[in-house]
Design a protein around this motif. Structure first.
Motif, PDB file in Angstrom:
ATOM      1  N   ASP B 211     -20.148 -28.400 -80.580  1.00 19.83           N
ATOM      2  CA  ASP B 211     -19.246 -28.923 -79.564  1.00 19.83           C
ATOM      3  C   ASP B 211     -18.788 -30.357 -79.877  1.00 19.83           C
ATOM      4  OD1 ASP B 211     -17.719 -28.427 -77.439  1.00 19.83           O
ATOM      5  OD2 ASP B 211     -19.255 -28.751 -75.895  1.00 19.83           O
ATOM      6  N   VAL B 212     -18.448 -30.559 -81.146  1.00 20.71           N
ATOM      7  CA  VAL B 212     -17.965 -31.869 -81.585  1.00 20.71           C
ATOM      8  C   VAL B 212     -16.437 -31.812 -81.636  1.00 20.71           C
ATOM      9  CG1 VAL B 212     -17.922 -33.454 -83.566  1.00 20.71           C
ATOM     10  CG2 VAL B 212     -20.061 -32.293 -82.920  1.00 20.71           C
ATOM     11  N   PRO B 213     -15.755 -32.877 -81.234  1.00 20.58           N
ATOM     12  CA  PRO B 213     -14.285 -32.861 -81.310  1.00 20.58           C
ATOM     13  C   PRO B 213     -13.797 -32.615 -82.742  1.00 20.58           C
ATOM     14  CG  PRO B 213     -15.047 -34.754 -80.051  1.00 20.58           C
ATOM     15  CD  PRO B 213     -16.272 -34.118 -80.633  1.00 20.58           C
ATOM     16  N   LEU B 214     -12.838 -31.715 -82.886  1.00 23.19           N
ATOM     17  CA  LEU B 214     -12.267 -31.414 -84.194  1.00 23.19           C
ATOM     18  C   LEU B 214     -10.874 -32.034 -84.243  1.00 23.19           C
ATOM     19  CD1 LEU B 214     -12.493 -29.859 -86.881  1.00 23.19           C
ATOM     20  CD2 LEU B 214     -11.565 -27.867 -85.701  1.00 23.19           C
ATOM     21  N   HIS B 215     -10.716 -33.015 -85.122  1.00 23.34           N
ATOM     22  CA  HIS B 215      -9.464 -33.767 -85.147  1.00 23.34           C
ATOM     23  C   HIS B 215      -8.369 -33.111 -85.969  1.00 23.34           C
ATOM     24  CE1 HIS B 215     -11.042 -36.956 -82.814  1.00 23.34           C
ATOM     25  NE2 HIS B 215     -11.861 -37.437 -83.722  1.00 23.34           N
ATOM     26  N   GLY B 216      -8.728 -32.132 -86.776  1.00 24.98           N
ATOM     27  CA  GLY B 216      -7.686 -31.448 -87.545  1.00 24.98           C
ATOM     28  C   GLY B 216      -8.147 -31.114 -88.945  1.00 24.98           C
ATOM     29  N   ARG B 229       3.068 -35.755 -96.828  1.00 24.49           N
ATOM     30  CA  ARG B 229       3.723 -35.718 -95.531  1.00 24.49           C
ATOM     31  C   ARG B 229       2.728 -35.350 -94.425  1.00 24.49           C
ATOM     32  NH1 ARG B 229       9.035 -33.463 -94.018  1.00 24.49           N
ATOM     33  NH2 ARG B 229       8.809 -32.327 -92.049  1.00 24.49           N
ATOM     34  N   HIS B 230       1.899 -34.333 -94.719  1.00 27.05           N
ATOM     35  CA  HIS B 230       0.914 -33.895 -93.721  1.00 27.05           C
ATOM     36  C   HIS B 230      -0.136 -34.984 -93.487  1.00 27.05           C
ATOM     37  CE1 HIS B 230      -1.760 -31.285 -91.483  1.00 27.05           C
ATOM     38  NE2 HIS B 230      -2.742 -31.550 -92.327  1.00 27.05           N
ATOM     39  N   LEU B 231      -0.581 -35.625 -94.566  1.00 25.43           N
ATOM     40  CA  LEU B 231      -1.607 -36.666 -94.429  1.00 25.43           C
ATOM     41  C   LEU B 231      -1.057 -37.840 -93.618  1.00 25.43           C
ATOM     42  CD1 LEU B 231      -3.147 -36.641 -98.012  1.00 25.43           C
ATOM     43  CD2 LEU B 231      -4.173 -35.753 -95.903  1.00 25.43           C
ATOM     44  N   ARG B 232       0.201 -38.193 -93.860  1.00 26.31           N
ATOM     45  CA  ARG B 232       0.802 -39.296 -93.117  1.00 26.31           C
ATOM     46  C   ARG B 232       0.893 -38.945 -91.626  1.00 26.31           C
ATOM     47  NH1 ARG B 232       2.006 -43.795 -94.675  1.00 26.31           N
ATOM     48  NH2 ARG B 232       1.712 -43.350 -96.868  1.00 26.31           N
ATOM     49  N   ARG B 233       1.204 -37.688 -91.361  1.00 24.57           N
ATOM     50  CA  ARG B 233       1.270 -37.260 -89.959  1.00 24.57           C
ATOM     51  C   ARG B 233      -0.110 -37.352 -89.304  1.00 24.57           C
ATOM     52  NH1 ARG B 233       2.909 -31.402 -89.074  1.00 24.57           N
ATOM     53  NH2 ARG B 233       0.816 -31.240 -88.203  1.00 24.57           N
ATOM     54  N   LEU B 234      -1.155 -36.931 -90.077  1.00 25.28           N
ATOM     55  CA  LEU B 234      -2.523 -37.043 -89.547  1.00 25.28           C
ATOM     56  C   LEU B 234      -2.852 -38.499 -89.228  1.00 25.28           C
ATOM     57  CD1 LEU B 234      -4.674 -34.654 -91.793  1.00 25.28           C
ATOM     58  CD2 LEU B 234      -4.255 -34.443 -89.336  1.00 25.28           C
ATOM     59  N   VAL B 235      -2.491 -39.391 -90.133  1.00 25.95           N
ATOM     60  CA  VAL B 235      -2.791 -40.808 -89.931  1.00 25.95           C
ATOM     61  C   VAL B 235      -2.104 -41.315 -88.660  1.00 25.95           C
ATOM     62  CG1 VAL B 235      -2.324 -43.119 -90.855  1.00 25.95           C
ATOM     63  CG2 VAL B 235      -3.301 -41.351 -92.335  1.00 25.95           C
ATOM     64  N   GLU B 237      -1.155 -39.525 -86.064  1.00 25.55           N
ATOM     65  CA  GLU B 237      -1.735 -38.873 -84.892  1.00 25.55           C
ATOM     66  C   GLU B 237      -3.115 -39.432 -84.542  1.00 25.55           C
ATOM     67  OE1 GLU B 237       0.281 -34.449 -85.414  1.00 25.55           O
ATOM     68  OE2 GLU B 237      -1.899 -34.690 -85.575  1.00 25.55           O
ATOM     69  N   LEU B 238      -3.858 -39.810 -85.580  1.00 24.86           N
ATOM     70  CA  LEU B 238      -5.254 -40.181 -85.366  1.00 24.86           C
ATOM     71  C   LEU B 238      -5.462 -41.696 -85.364  1.00 24.86           C
ATOM     72  CD1 LEU B 238      -6.882 -37.478 -87.701  1.00 24.86           C
ATOM     73  CD2 LEU B 238      -6.619 -37.403 -85.212  1.00 24.86           C
ATOM     74  N   ALA B 239      -4.372 -42.437 -85.310  1.00 25.44           N
ATOM     75  CA  ALA B 239      -4.470 -43.888 -85.422  1.00 25.44           C
ATOM     76  C   ALA B 239      -5.417 -44.488 -84.389  1.00 25.44           C
ATOM     77  CB  ALA B 239      -3.080 -44.511 -85.293  1.00 25.44           C
ATOM     78  N   ASP B 240      -5.459 -43.911 -83.188  1.00 25.22           N
ATOM     79  CA  ASP B 240      -6.294 -44.468 -82.135  1.00 25.22           C
ATOM     80  C   ASP B 240      -7.647 -43.768 -82.009  1.00 25.22           C
ATOM     81  OD1 ASP B 240      -4.183 -46.143 -81.543  1.00 25.22           O
ATOM     82  OD2 ASP B 240      -3.286 -44.662 -80.184  1.00 25.22           O
ATOM     83  N   GLU B 241      -7.899 -42.789 -82.890  1.00 22.65           N
ATOM     84  CA  GLU B 241      -9.160 -42.041 -82.812  1.00 22.65           C
ATOM     85  C   GLU B 241     -10.183 -42.651 -83.768  1.00 22.65           C
ATOM     86  OE1 GLU B 241      -9.769 -39.472 -80.915  1.00 22.65           O
ATOM     87  OE2 GLU B 241      -7.788 -38.835 -80.196  1.00 22.65           O
ATOM     88  N   GLU B 262      -6.411 -45.528 -94.973  1.00 16.94           N
ATOM     89  CA  GLU B 262      -5.498 -45.809 -93.862  1.00 16.94           C
ATOM     90  C   GLU B 262      -6.225 -46.043 -92.548  1.00 16.94           C
ATOM     91  OE1 GLU B 262      -1.969 -45.887 -94.040  1.00 16.94           O
ATOM     92  OE2 GLU B 262      -2.398 -45.966 -96.194  1.00 16.94           O
ATOM     93  N   LEU B 263      -7.289 -45.243 -92.312  1.00 18.04           N
ATOM     94  CA  LEU B 263      -7.944 -45.290 -90.996  1.00 18.04           C
ATOM     95  C   LEU B 263      -9.356 -45.867 -91.044  1.00 18.04           C
ATOM     96  CD1 LEU B 263      -6.924 -41.796 -89.557  1.00 18.04           C
ATOM     97  CD2 LEU B 263      -5.874 -44.008 -89.064  1.00 18.04           C
TER      98      LEU B 263
END
Lengths: 453, 299
Positions: B211-216, B229-235, B237-241, B262-263
């Motif tokens: 039951d751990v959050p799955l970020h993607g 492109r996908h990695l940049r989108r992840l970054v 989306e997850l900037a505040d996580e 990046e994160l």
């Protein structure tokens, strides 16, 4: 930098290992219903901890898969090629042009022509028939108008003692590449030795195969095939209508052995030997002002493949080295315009050696060297002629976007011996050298089954 | 049964094999995790041959002659299933000339067919990547499901060797008890975990279980390598996580390095299979390591 890798793995393993062992030893005590720990914490439903002996679930023998819904599973494979002979012209290699210009029936060229071509559209059906048989059928549309039944056979699935019967129309298991469909090749085109000793489709025959897998720790398989005898390169048959004697089928018999030693997980090898005999080798038309051969033939050959699995991502660093050698002997009477001219023995052979390397994830590059007619004593117009060896070299690069598609670029350099044919016996000289470029796409739709090794 | 005994007897004679070898059930397992659970449940009454090495992606193997040799003499094939081994197992079974291990027979066993699967999309559209419409096959990374598989395996081994059935059930119970014993500890360890980014939908069975959050996923689509492109989108989306990136040892680290740059998320390249001939302790060590990585403090 907080990055670290699993260097602490061993000590953790040891610690948990000791703990786990203690747990397992003591776990019998955890079986009593009173102190049974609860499992249900995750978001998914699970079974209760211990269903008890009376409620034991029986295990399923089913296969989970999308394909099980469809019977038979159907796949369509698209194969298109763009070709360009940018220097010289690729002709029949000397001594191997026979029949191509005089043959009967469908005599379509299988070489790569200049420009766009829909080379093959394969339509395959595969299913279990019942508990006793599996069946496979593949229709091939060559270009846009020529439909060929490439294979239509069944295999047994319940014979004991490692035996299996395959019957119907199928690609012979002679050698290595013969039983593969074009989409399984590592190069755009069929090796010269396969095309010119066995025919445009290899040994593609109607008949029966019996094979036996020995109960040994290493892979050892033996097989025999009794086949109708209608492959253009090794067992062409014309019969009475073309002035030959009738020879009842089956006319071609083959035998093969394959051995795959256990070399661990990274290395794989398979070595094969095969041979065959055709009771009839009838080519041309005796009565119809043609050159004609009437006799019998046999062949023998060796094949070997080695694969290295580097463990890299998407095939990076993987190696495959593969080669085959075949020798063909035709003993026949030669007719010209219906008249017996002479009896002779044609002895020809050929080999190829190819290597493919995974240069990057999803990218592979290959090199292939071929020699055809190292021994090249072929039927000519007047008598058996000793001709030169033909050579061909190929290099290619293939990109695999996924397991279901690839795009391939290939360059061939052909250095073919001059022809023996039809009154222009050149003897010992080489024809024109030729350079050829090819671009190929290959796409698989639907349930595309796994390939054998 | 008489047929089996007869066949075994004939084979034994042909091979001049000792009686000890003939008494043990011969099992061909597709991966080391499957070999582990088989050995754990079967104990001394099984002899397990493992067909695929632990540090390879079982999606992308080829049917090798040695696999066919192993299947030729097997009483039982134990696979992960749900098309994980689709690229090679059916071909290897076809080439093994062994009627006992055909699909639907007592000698064919898929772990995925014994438990409830996650990710049953029903979509068979390959434009969505290398999808498994019937469900996510990577059940072996959920210890609870693995215990269920052990129970089903006990039942199957019991069908094949009824005289040892109680022994098999007892072993399966032991494995299940060991899992149950450890589960609260694993859950506690990751209670405050910030969440994980995984490469492929394989480790997510464990992530779901705990039951751990799955970020993607680093893969834009299953089976498709990470794209810039996908990695940049992840970054974005997850900037505040906060979280960690986790992937199997046979998957490339490039995407995870980019996320770290990046994160600032740590990444962990870990085995998801036990070593060859690994036992339950090795399996728990694999899970322990993954749990430790999930629980590690996010930066």
């Amino acid at each position: 930098m907080s990055r670290y890798h699993a260097q602490w793995r061993r000590s953790a393993l040891l610690a948990t290992g000791l703990g786990g062992a203690a747990l397992l030893l003591g776990s019998a005590h955890a079986q009593s219903p009173t102190d049974e720990p609860t499992v249900e914490q995750g978001p998914e439903p699970t079974v209760s901890a211990d269903p008890g002996p009376m409620q034991r679930a029986t295990a399923s023998s089913e296969q989970i898969g999308a394909g099980t819904l469809m019977n038979p599973s159907i796949s369509v494979i698209l194969d298109g090629v763009y070709g360009n002979e940018f220097s010289g012209h690729v002709d029949d290699p000397g001594g191997f042009g026979m029949g191509h210009s005089h043959g009967h029936g469908h005599d379509h060229a299988h070489g790569i022509e200049d420009g766009f071509q829909l080379r093959e559209t394969e339509i395959a059906f595969e299913a279990s028939v019942d508990p006793y048989f599996d069946a496979f059928a593949m229709l091939v549309i060559e270009g846009t108008d020529h439909i060929d039944l490439e294979e239509a056979y069944f295999t047994t699935r319940s014979l004991p003692w490692g035996l299996q019967v395959k019957a119907g129309r199928f690609l012979s298991d002679t050698g290595y590449i013969n039983s593969q469909h074009p989409h399984e090749w590592d190069f755009v085109d069929r090796p010269l030795v396969s095309e010119h000793l066995f025919g445009d489709h290899g040994i593609q025959e109607t008949g029966v195969q019996l094979n036996w897998l020995a109960p040994t720790r290493t892979y050892l398989k033996f097989g025999v095939e009794t086949l109708q005898g209608e492959s253009s390169g090794i067992a062409p048959y014309e019969g009475h209508d073309h002035g030959f004697d009738d020879v009842s089928g089956p006319r071609l018999g083959t035998a093969f052995a394959k051995w795959g030693p256990n070399l661990g997980y990274n290395h794989n090898a398979q070595f094969g030997a095969s041979a065959g005999y055709a009771r009839a080798f009838q080519k041309g038309d005796i009565d119809d002002e043609e050159d004609a051969w009437d006799g019998d033939s046999w062949f023998a050959g060796l094949d070997a493949i080695y694969r290295y699995d580097a463990g890299g991502y998407k095939g990076q660093g993987d190696w495959t080295v593969q080669g085959e050698y075949f020798y063909r002997n035709i003993e026949a009477d030669f007719y010209d315009d219906g008249d017996f001219e002479y009896a002779g023995t044609s002895k020809q052979d050929g080999l190829y050696l190819q290597a493919v390397y995974g240069i990057a994830p999803r990218w592979r590059t290959g090199l292939r060297a071929e020699a055809l007619g190292i021994t090249n004593d072929a039927f000519g117009h007047d008598e058996i002629e000793a001709l030169d060896t033909s050579y061909r070299y190929a290099a290619n690069v293939t990109f695999y976007p996924s397991h279901f598609s690839y795009i391939r670029a290939q360059v061939n350099y052909s250095d073919f011996a001059g022809g023996a044919g039809h009154g222009h016996g050149h003897g010992h000289d080489h024809g024109e050298d030729a350079w050829q470029a090819m671009l190929q796409y290959n796409l698989s739709l639907g349930a595309h089954g796994a390939h054998p090794f | 049964m008489f047929k089996r005994i007869l066949a075994t007897a004939v084979l034994a004679t042909a091979l001049a094999a000792g009686p000890a070898a003939a008494e043990r059930l011969q099992v061909a397992a597709t991966t080391t995790n499957m070999a582990m659970i088989t050995q754990q449940v079967g104990g001394d009454h099984v002899e397990v041959t493992n067909m695929a090495p632990p540090d390879r992606d079982a999606h992308y193997l080829e049917a090798r002659p040695s696999m066919m040799a192993a299947l030729r003499g097997a009483d039982l094939v134990v696979s992960v299933g749900a098309e994980l081994e689709e690229g090679w197992l059916p071909a290897a079974i076809r080439g093994a000339n062994n009627p006992d291990v055909q699909i639907g027979q007592d000698g064919y066993f898929e772990a995925a067919a014994q438990v409830e699967l996650i990710g049953q999309t029903g979509h068979a559209d390959r434009a969505r990547g290398d999808v498994h419409p019937a469900g996510n096959p990577h059940v072996y990374l959920d210890p609870v499901r693995m215990a269920e598989v052990g129970q089903a395996l006990a039942s199957r081994l019991g069908d094949l060797a009824p005289e040892h059935a109680e022994h098999f059930y007892s072993n399966a119970d032991d494995f299940q008890a060991a899992v149950e014993e450890r589960l609260p500890g694993w859950e506690e360890r990751v209670a405050d975990a910030p969440g994980v980014l995984v490469f492929h939908a394989d480790i997510d069975y464990l992530v779901h279980r705990l039951d751990v959050p799955l970020h993607g996923y680093l893969e834009p689509l299953p089976g498709v390598p990470p794209t810039a492109r996908h990695l940049r989108r992840l970054v974005n989306e997850l900037a505040d996580e906060r979280g960690v990136t986790l992937f199997a040892d046979f998957q490339p680290a490039d995407g995870a390095r980019f996320i770290e740059r990046e994160l600032g998320w740590s990444y962990y390249s870990l085995p998801t299979q036990v070593p060859v001939d690994g036992d339950a302790d090795d399996y728990f060590a694999v899970i322990d390591e993954l749990v430790e990585a999930i629980a590690s403090p996010a930066s």
